[in-house]
Design an enzyme around this catalytic site. Structure first.
Site, mmCIF file in Angstrom:
data_model
loop_
_atom_site.group_PDB
_atom_site.id
_atom_site.type_symbol
_atom_site.label_atom_id
_atom_site.label_comp_id
_atom_site.label_asym_id
_atom_site.label_seq_id
_atom_site.Cartn_x
_atom_site.Cartn_y
_atom_site.Cartn_z
ATOM 1 N N HIS A 88 22.843 58.218 58.802
ATOM 2 C CA HIS A 88 22.412 57.073 59.604
ATOM 3 C C HIS A 88 22.951 57.211 61.010
ATOM 4 O O HIS A 88 24.122 57.534 61.201
ATOM 5 C CB HIS A 88 22.942 55.779 58.977
ATOM 6 C CG HIS A 88 22.611 54.564 59.784
ATOM 7 N ND1 HIS A 88 21.382 53.946 59.725
ATOM 8 C CD2 HIS A 88 23.333 53.873 60.698
ATOM 9 C CE1 HIS A 88 21.368 52.914 60.550
ATOM 10 N NE2 HIS A 88 22.538 52.843 61.157
ATOM 11 N N ASP A 92 20.369 40.698 55.269
ATOM 12 C CA ASP A 92 20.482 41.324 56.590
ATOM 13 C C ASP A 92 19.276 40.999 57.457
ATOM 14 O O ASP A 92 19.415 40.791 58.657
ATOM 15 C CB ASP A 92 20.664 42.838 56.464
ATOM 16 C CG ASP A 92 20.851 43.464 57.839
ATOM 17 O OD1 ASP A 92 21.858 43.140 58.493
ATOM 18 O OD2 ASP A 92 19.981 44.232 58.281
ATOM 19 N N ARG A 129 21.208 36.809 64.549
ATOM 20 C CA ARG A 129 22.188 37.403 65.480
ATOM 21 C C ARG A 129 21.519 37.794 66.798
ATOM 22 O O ARG A 129 22.093 37.640 67.867
ATOM 23 C CB ARG A 129 22.846 38.628 64.828
ATOM 24 C CG ARG A 129 23.843 38.259 63.732
ATOM 25 C CD ARG A 129 24.225 39.480 62.912
ATOM 26 N NE ARG A 129 24.794 40.542 63.716
ATOM 27 C CZ ARG A 129 24.742 41.835 63.411
ATOM 28 N NH1 ARG A 129 24.155 42.238 62.305
ATOM 29 N NH2 ARG A 129 25.278 42.727 64.192
ATOM 30 N N SER A 134 26.217 45.054 58.152
ATOM 31 C CA SER A 134 24.759 45.150 58.231
ATOM 32 C C SER A 134 24.304 46.585 57.911
ATOM 33 O O SER A 134 23.441 46.815 57.059
ATOM 34 C CB SER A 134 24.320 44.737 59.642
ATOM 35 O OG SER A 134 23.032 45.187 59.934
ATOM 36 N N LYS A 147 22.774 48.126 53.928
ATOM 37 C CA LYS A 147 21.470 48.787 53.789
ATOM 38 C C LYS A 147 21.625 50.215 53.279
ATOM 39 O O LYS A 147 20.860 50.683 52.443
ATOM 40 C CB LYS A 147 20.729 48.776 55.129
ATOM 41 C CG LYS A 147 20.187 47.391 55.472
ATOM 42 C CD LYS A 147 19.551 47.337 56.841
ATOM 43 C CE LYS A 147 20.557 47.462 57.932
ATOM 44 N NZ LYS A 147 20.162 47.050 59.259
HETATM 45 N N1 URA Z 1 22.071 48.438 63.253
HETATM 46 C C1 URA Z 1 22.036 47.646 62.147
HETATM 47 O O1 URA Z 1 21.394 47.985 61.165
HETATM 48 N N2 URA Z 1 22.722 46.511 62.164
HETATM 49 C C2 URA Z 1 23.448 46.097 63.223
HETATM 50 O O2 URA Z 1 24.052 45.047 63.158
HETATM 51 C C3 URA Z 1 23.464 46.915 64.368
HETATM 52 C C4 URA Z 1 22.780 48.088 64.347
#
Ligand code: URA
Length: 438
Positions: free
Chosen positions: A82, A161, A168, A183, A187
């Site tokens: 990621h 999320d 947010r 967050s 995922k």
């Molecule tokens: N990428 C994400 O998936 N979440 C965040 O809060 C910031 C960047």
């Protein structure tokens, strides 16, 4: 339990209990706690932070707010990677085929771009016919058969999320390490891979603007991994200038293809080799970094990394002719050269503004509903530390509209020059794992 008491507790800097975090996430997802109360709690978290235990519980609650993908039917170790996002970041497109060609299984769920950073899904979708929606069975079958798949995140993955991130975004509470870490990690953990490599970017084109913040975010995410007994490692890389030369979807696919053929930009190739070698170590396909790097260079040299990309595109119904002949990828109507008006060494290249300029051409989205133009973008010809003569081409702009004078001026302003020689900036500052953050 009253949510107002939870807000009050965090406001004065106290740690929340597991039950309180459970109450928060459950209540927000089922609609019993309203946005205005959650906004207040998010702001309190931004100011007061969270300890590691709270962050792990928050991640856990978010992770189990939706489906968790079961990849146990994939043979061997499954790896994921990621990036926290940057300008020109097409890493997955080259890295996944490279490591898959070395025998690592890559099951990758990617997202779309928003704002100045691009998303892998938008990039692969510039390949005609490429399907990003595979059933879980088809996803697993493809990874077992050819070693890699890149798909869109399932809609049922981490609903907490989706709701929290949208809130947010409009309450100035994105930039908080506990919130970003939970967050991202909820995922990634829900996506089911055995190992995760995080490319945490810092600089002006990234979420984290300083090396210290990037290191703190990476360490937090590695500790979350520890809580879930997952091998999570991180590299911290520089996003003060775009990665590689191309910014824009089809242009980045083309650059990723060139990289798989050993003809990619030096910085981007270096990042792929570094990331790939960590992934090979995580998957136990190499005993040392040197061995891993040699394997990665070999699969570029012998063409098997490129062949893996072709296999993936074919399996996901994309037009493989566009991979063999990238000139068949979507093309913009105009390619405009921008010439230097001055001379000197490039001292600074403003990645964030370049990302915004590419977005304004149509390469990215201002708002979620915007439609991306796959063909447009910017291909830089000069980057940090390069010497530029007056009249040299700084970049080619691929566009379907004429460029306004204001746009061109802003493009010029992304370059800063110096008469003195400039050092090539570091690309990868550090690699972190559970040992090194102790
Ligand atoms: N990428 C994400 O998936 N979440 C965040 O809060 C910031 C960047």
């Amino acid at each position: 339990m009253r949510f107002v008491d939870i807000i009050e507790k965090k406001k004065i800097g106290q740690a929340l209990t597991k039950d309180e975090i459970h109450y928060f996430i459950q209540g927000y997802v089922n609609g019993s706690i309203p946005d205005y109360q959650v906004s207040a709690l998010l702001m309190a978290i931004c100011f007061q932070g969270m300890n590691d235990q709270e962050i792990a519980w928050l991640t856990e609650e978010m992770l189990y707010s939706g489906d968790v993908i079961d990849l146990s039917m994939i043979t061997g170790i499954t790896c994921d990677k990621h990036s926290t996002g940057g300008v020109g970041d097409k890493t997955s497109l080259s890295l996944a085929p490279m490591v898959a060609a070395c025998g690592v299984h890559i099951a990758k769920m990617s997202g779309r771009g928003l704002g100045h950073t691009g998303g892998t899904l938008d990039k692969v979708e510039s390949i005609e016919g490429f399907q990003i929606a595979l059933s879980q069975e088809a996803f697993i079958k493809q990874v077992n058969e050819i070693g890699l798949a890149i798909v869109g995140q399932s809609k049922t993955l981490v609903p907490a999320d989706k709701k929290l991130y949208a809130l947010r975004d409009v309450t100035a509470t994105v930039n908080s390490i506990p919130l970003i870490a939970s967050s991202i990690m909820s995922k990634k953990l829900a996506s089911g891979a055995d190992t995760i490599l995080l490319d945490v970017k810092f600089g002006e084109g990234a979420f984290m603007t300083t090396l210290e913040d990037a290191q703190a975010l990476a360490s937090t995410m590695i500790r979350i991994g520890q809580h879930f007994q997952k091998d999570v490692r991180a590299m911290i890389s520089n996003m003060n200038q775009p990665l590689g030369n191309a910014i824009g979807n089809a242009l980045e696919v083309e650059e990723a293809i060139q990289t798989l053929k050993g003809k990619g930009p030096k910085d981007f190739t270096q990042l792929c080799i570094e990331a790939g070698s960590i992934m090979l170590l995580q998957a136990k396909k190499a005993a040392s970094k040197e061995e891993a790097e040699a394997k990665l260079r070999q699969v570029i040299e012998d063409g098997s990394a490129f062949d893996k990309l072709v296999e993936m595109v074919k399996s996901q119904h994309g037009n493989i002719n566009q991979i063999y002949h990238p000139e068949l990828l979507p093309k913009a109507n105009h390619v405009i050269a921008i010439h230097a008006k001055t001379q000197g060494y490039v001292k600074k290249l403003h990645a964030l503004e370049l990302g915004v300029l590419a977005m304004e051409l149509g390469a990215g989205r201002r708002i979620k509903e915007d439609i991306v133009d796959p063909a447009v973008g910017i291909v830089l010809q000069k980057k940090d530390a390069d010497y530029v003569n007056e009249g040299d081409v700084l970049a080619y702009v691929h566009t379907n509209h004429s460029l306004s004078d204001a746009w061109i001026q802003r493009f010029y302003d992304t370059f800063e020059f110096s008469n003195e020689k400039v050092d090539v900036p570091n690309l990868i500052y550090m690699v972190l794992d559970q040992e090194s953050i102790k």
